[in-house]
Design a protein around this motif. Sequence first.
Motif, mmCIF file in Angstrom:
data_model
loop_
_atom_site.group_PDB
_atom_site.id
_atom_site.type_symbol
_atom_site.label_atom_id
_atom_site.label_comp_id
_atom_site.label_asym_id
_atom_site.label_seq_id
_atom_site.Cartn_x
_atom_site.Cartn_y
_atom_site.Cartn_z
ATOM 1 N N ASN A 1 0.806 -1.220 0.000
ATOM 2 C CA ASN A 1 0.000 0.000 0.000
ATOM 3 C C ASN A 1 0.840 1.272 0.000
ATOM 4 O OD1 ASN A 1 -2.884 -0.803 -0.050
ATOM 5 N ND2 ASN A 1 -2.154 -2.100 1.610
ATOM 6 N N ARG B 1 -14.838 2.243 -4.675
ATOM 7 C CA ARG B 1 -13.542 1.820 -4.121
ATOM 8 C C ARG B 1 -13.622 0.456 -3.437
ATOM 9 N NH1 ARG B 1 -13.222 7.668 -3.518
ATOM 10 N NH2 ARG B 1 -11.124 8.354 -4.047
ATOM 11 N N LYS C 1 -11.026 -2.754 -3.409
ATOM 12 C CA LYS C 1 -9.698 -2.284 -3.826
ATOM 13 C C LYS C 1 -8.768 -2.292 -2.617
ATOM 14 C CE LYS C 1 -11.474 0.542 -7.530
ATOM 15 N NZ LYS C 1 -10.822 0.404 -8.773
ATOM 16 N N GLU D 1 -5.609 2.208 -2.933
ATOM 17 C CA GLU D 1 -6.519 2.637 -3.988
ATOM 18 C C GLU D 1 -7.862 3.097 -3.433
ATOM 19 O OE1 GLU D 1 -6.826 -0.148 -7.263
ATOM 20 O OE2 GLU D 1 -4.710 -0.698 -6.989
#
Length: 185
Positions: free
Chosen positions: A118, A136, A139, A143
């Motif tokens: 991440n 989202r 994800k 993201e």
Amino acid sequence: MLKRLLIIALMVLAPPAFASSKLGDDGLHHEDWFATSLLDLRDDAAEAAAAGKHLVVVWEQKGCIYCEQLHDQHLNDPKIVAFMKANFLVVQLDYRGDRLVTDLDGQELPEKEMARKNRAATTPTVHFVPMDLGARKGKPLAEAEVARMPGLLKPDAFYAMLEYVQGKHYANGQSFQKWLAARGS
């Protein structure tokens, strides 16, 4: 003179008025109001949304002087703490840790691998996740985030970022920097 020395001594020896941070066995500073996570960010995001809050994921590491400053300065400010408690569910993760964490996309990794995945390149790194994941959903954290604090901002800028996220100013596509400039801060 004696009175003055006594006042100085009391100021030096007295505990801070609002200290809540405790140094854990893992070497991280912990706040008693941080969420007790079962290390599944999907559940944490759902819990935050059910409470009408944004999920905040904070990456820290043992010995990080900026992480210590985050706790000693930012998270020792009653205004910041009250705002965070009211609007955010905070999950703390160890940048070099080995605990297994399930990301928002369902992938389970040790903390240190999750940090790399991440793009948490420094500590502290703070990810802000929206209340409603919408598009989202599914994800990874990087993201799904709507804002990120990579490193440590000054307390006023940190508070402004909290306001930016809580006010959902990201929803119109305006970056934190542009929003901050437009508001004159």
